[in-house]
Each structure stands twice: as C-alpha cells, then as structure tokens.
Scaffold this motif. Sequence first.
Motif, PDB file in Angstrom:
ATOM      1  N   ALA A 186      -4.179  10.079 -10.136  1.00  0.00           N
ATOM      2  CA  ALA A 186      -5.130   9.000  -9.842  1.00  0.00           C
ATOM      3  C   ALA A 186      -4.653   7.689 -10.462  1.00  0.00           C
ATOM      4  O   ALA A 186      -3.583   7.618 -11.086  1.00  0.00           O
ATOM      5  CB  ALA A 186      -6.508   9.367 -10.363  1.00  0.00           C
ATOM      6  N   GLU A 187      -5.470   6.647 -10.287  1.00  0.00           N
ATOM      7  CA  GLU A 187      -5.089   5.308 -10.762  1.00  0.00           C
ATOM      8  C   GLU A 187      -6.357   4.480 -10.983  1.00  0.00           C
ATOM      9  O   GLU A 187      -7.327   4.621 -10.238  1.00  0.00           O
ATOM     10  CB  GLU A 187      -4.204   4.645  -9.703  1.00  0.00           C
ATOM     11  N   TYR A 188      -6.321   3.612 -11.986  1.00  0.00           N
ATOM     12  CA  TYR A 188      -7.392   2.631 -12.204  1.00  0.00           C
ATOM     13  C   TYR A 188      -6.934   1.250 -11.756  1.00  0.00           C
ATOM     14  O   TYR A 188      -5.792   0.862 -12.024  1.00  0.00           O
ATOM     15  CB  TYR A 188      -7.727   2.513 -13.692  1.00  0.00           C
ATOM     16  N   TYR A 189      -7.846   0.492 -11.129  1.00  0.00           N
ATOM     17  CA  TYR A 189      -7.645  -0.933 -10.875  1.00  0.00           C
ATOM     18  C   TYR A 189      -8.809  -1.686 -11.515  1.00  0.00           C
ATOM     19  O   TYR A 189      -9.970  -1.345 -11.258  1.00  0.00           O
ATOM     20  CB  TYR A 189      -7.683  -1.248  -9.371  1.00  0.00           C
ATOM     21  N   ALA A 190      -8.517  -2.710 -12.287  1.00  0.00           N
ATOM     22  CA  ALA A 190      -9.561  -3.531 -12.910  1.00  0.00           C
ATOM     23  C   ALA A 190      -9.275  -5.004 -12.595  1.00  0.00           C
ATOM     24  O   ALA A 190      -8.200  -5.515 -12.911  1.00  0.00           O
ATOM     25  CB  ALA A 190      -9.584  -3.306 -14.417  1.00  0.00           C
TER      26      ALA A 190
ATOM     27  N   ALA B 278      -4.557   6.920  -0.183  1.00  0.00           N
ATOM     28  CA  ALA B 278      -3.678   5.750  -0.104  1.00  0.00           C
ATOM     29  C   ALA B 278      -4.482   4.523  -0.516  1.00  0.00           C
ATOM     30  O   ALA B 278      -5.707   4.488  -0.337  1.00  0.00           O
ATOM     31  CB  ALA B 278      -3.160   5.579   1.319  1.00  0.00           C
ATOM     32  N   HIS B 279      -3.807   3.517  -1.070  1.00  0.00           N
ATOM     33  CA  HIS B 279      -4.513   2.324  -1.532  1.00  0.00           C
ATOM     34  C   HIS B 279      -3.687   1.080  -1.277  1.00  0.00           C
ATOM     35  O   HIS B 279      -2.470   1.081  -1.416  1.00  0.00           O
ATOM     36  CB  HIS B 279      -4.889   2.435  -3.012  1.00  0.00           C
ATOM     37  N   ARG B 280      -4.411   0.054  -0.873  1.00  0.00           N
ATOM     38  CA  ARG B 280      -3.835  -1.265  -0.572  1.00  0.00           C
ATOM     39  C   ARG B 280      -4.875  -2.292  -0.998  1.00  0.00           C
ATOM     40  O   ARG B 280      -6.078  -2.065  -0.830  1.00  0.00           O
ATOM     41  CB  ARG B 280      -3.587  -1.369   0.931  1.00  0.00           C
TER      42      ARG B 280
ATOM     43  N   GLY C 167       0.828  -1.205   0.000  1.00  0.00           N
ATOM     44  CA  GLY C 167       0.000   0.000   0.000  1.00  0.00           C
ATOM     45  C   GLY C 167       0.859   1.251   0.000  1.00  0.00           C
ATOM     46  O   GLY C 167       1.982   1.257   0.501  1.00  0.00           O
ATOM     47  N   HIS C 168       0.318   2.307  -0.595  1.00  0.00           N
ATOM     48  CA  HIS C 168       1.070   3.567  -0.689  1.00  0.00           C
ATOM     49  C   HIS C 168       0.135   4.722  -0.972  1.00  0.00           C
ATOM     50  O   HIS C 168      -0.982   4.545  -1.444  1.00  0.00           O
ATOM     51  CB  HIS C 168       2.121   3.466  -1.799  1.00  0.00           C
ATOM     52  N   PHE C 169       0.635   5.906  -0.648  1.00  0.00           N
ATOM     53  CA  PHE C 169       0.107   7.143  -1.227  1.00  0.00           C
ATOM     54  C   PHE C 169       0.916   7.416  -2.485  1.00  0.00           C
ATOM     55  O   PHE C 169       2.051   6.943  -2.623  1.00  0.00           O
ATOM     56  CB  PHE C 169       0.320   8.329  -0.270  1.00  0.00           C
ATOM     57  N   HIS C 170       0.388   8.192  -3.393  1.00  0.00           N
ATOM     58  CA  HIS C 170       1.203   8.722  -4.476  1.00  0.00           C
ATOM     59  C   HIS C 170       1.941   9.955  -3.961  1.00  0.00           C
ATOM     60  O   HIS C 170       1.398  10.725  -3.179  1.00  0.00           O
ATOM     61  CB  HIS C 170       0.344   9.074  -5.682  1.00  0.00           C
ATOM     62  N   VAL C 171       3.184  10.096  -4.385  1.00  0.00           N
ATOM     63  CA  VAL C 171       3.955  11.286  -4.003  1.00  0.00           C
ATOM     64  C   VAL C 171       3.235  12.534  -4.523  1.00  0.00           C
ATOM     65  O   VAL C 171       3.093  13.531  -3.807  1.00  0.00           O
ATOM     66  CB  VAL C 171       5.385  11.198  -4.575  1.00  0.00           C
TER      67      VAL C 171
END
Length: 179
Positions: A90-94, A129-131, A81-85
């Motif tokens: 943004a980010e996509y997860y599929a 943040a995402h994990r 897991g992380h934050f973006h600097v």
Amino acid sequence: MLDWAQGVMSGPAIRESVKTLAELSGLFRDQRAYAAMNPEREIYRVRVWAPVSAGEEGGLFWGVTLLQPGKVGDEYFMTHGHFHVNRTRAEYYATVAGQGMLMRMNGQRTTWGEAMAPGTIHYIRGEHAHRVVNVGTEPLIFWACWGSDAGYHYGAIRELGFGAAVVERDGKPAIVPCE
Ligand SMILES: [Fe+2]
C-alpha cells in the motif's frame, strides 16, 4: 531536512526527477492538443529519499511530488500512474498544497476519484492503480510513503490507461469514462 509546505527535501540522499510532457506521450486523450504543446514542458517533479535499495523487502521510501497546473485540451495535467508490482504493498499520500483528484482503479478497471486538498490524507490499497490529477490553478504538492518492495508497473497504464479521465466541464473538473 523537509520544507513541508514547499515540497522540498534537501540532503545528499535525495534524488530528484522531472517528468516532461514528452514522457507522458499517449496518455492524454487529445492527441492534437498534445502535439501542439512544448514537449519539454515540466509536468511534475518528484523528490525521493530511498534509505534502502529498491526491491528490498520491508523497507520504506519517502517522497514528494509537485504537479504543475495546466491542461492538454480539456484534460488536466496528471501523473503517469501505476500499479505496484507487488499488489500487497500500500501507499500513503498526504496533500499540502493545491487542489487535486486521486484517481484509483481496481483490477477490473473500475475507476473513481477522491478529492485532494491541503490536509487530506489517502491510504491507497496495494491492489489499486493510482494517478494524481491537478484540477486547480496552483502546483499540487503531496507527500508519499510506500514500500521499497512495492515496485512500479507502468505497462498496464501505458497500454490501457485508466477507466476514466478528469476533464474541465463548464469550468469545473468532471470525471468522464474512457472508451
Ligand atoms: Fe505507488
């Protein structure tokens, strides 16, 4: 070339990395259970296509993660897991296989989970943040697209973790707040 369902990308530009249990030290709640497990065990594997250099403004990266099923004590296997600097990125997860939980946390440490299953797509705002947690019994496979200038800020997660963990309760996943 991609094999969507298997999470495979092939070609000379593809880089693959493996995260072992040892590289996730300090992130799981049950330290005793953690210490009793094989530190070389593979928890997840990432394949990335980076057509531009990391940090280059305006580019995109493309990747896939294969997260193994399992638990440390009652806590399911998960990514670091992380934050973006750069918190505007943004980010996509599929998701294409398995059952997962996308944990998101805002800057105030408010944490929540969103179910991942074959066919789900998630848009992760740059400031969250995402994990990812594998709450199933099969490998969880999800594709991702993110900015080449997003960066990865792992330190905040390593020091403070997320505001909640995903554990098995009565045979089902449950989100429990962390102290
Ligand atoms: Fe990310």
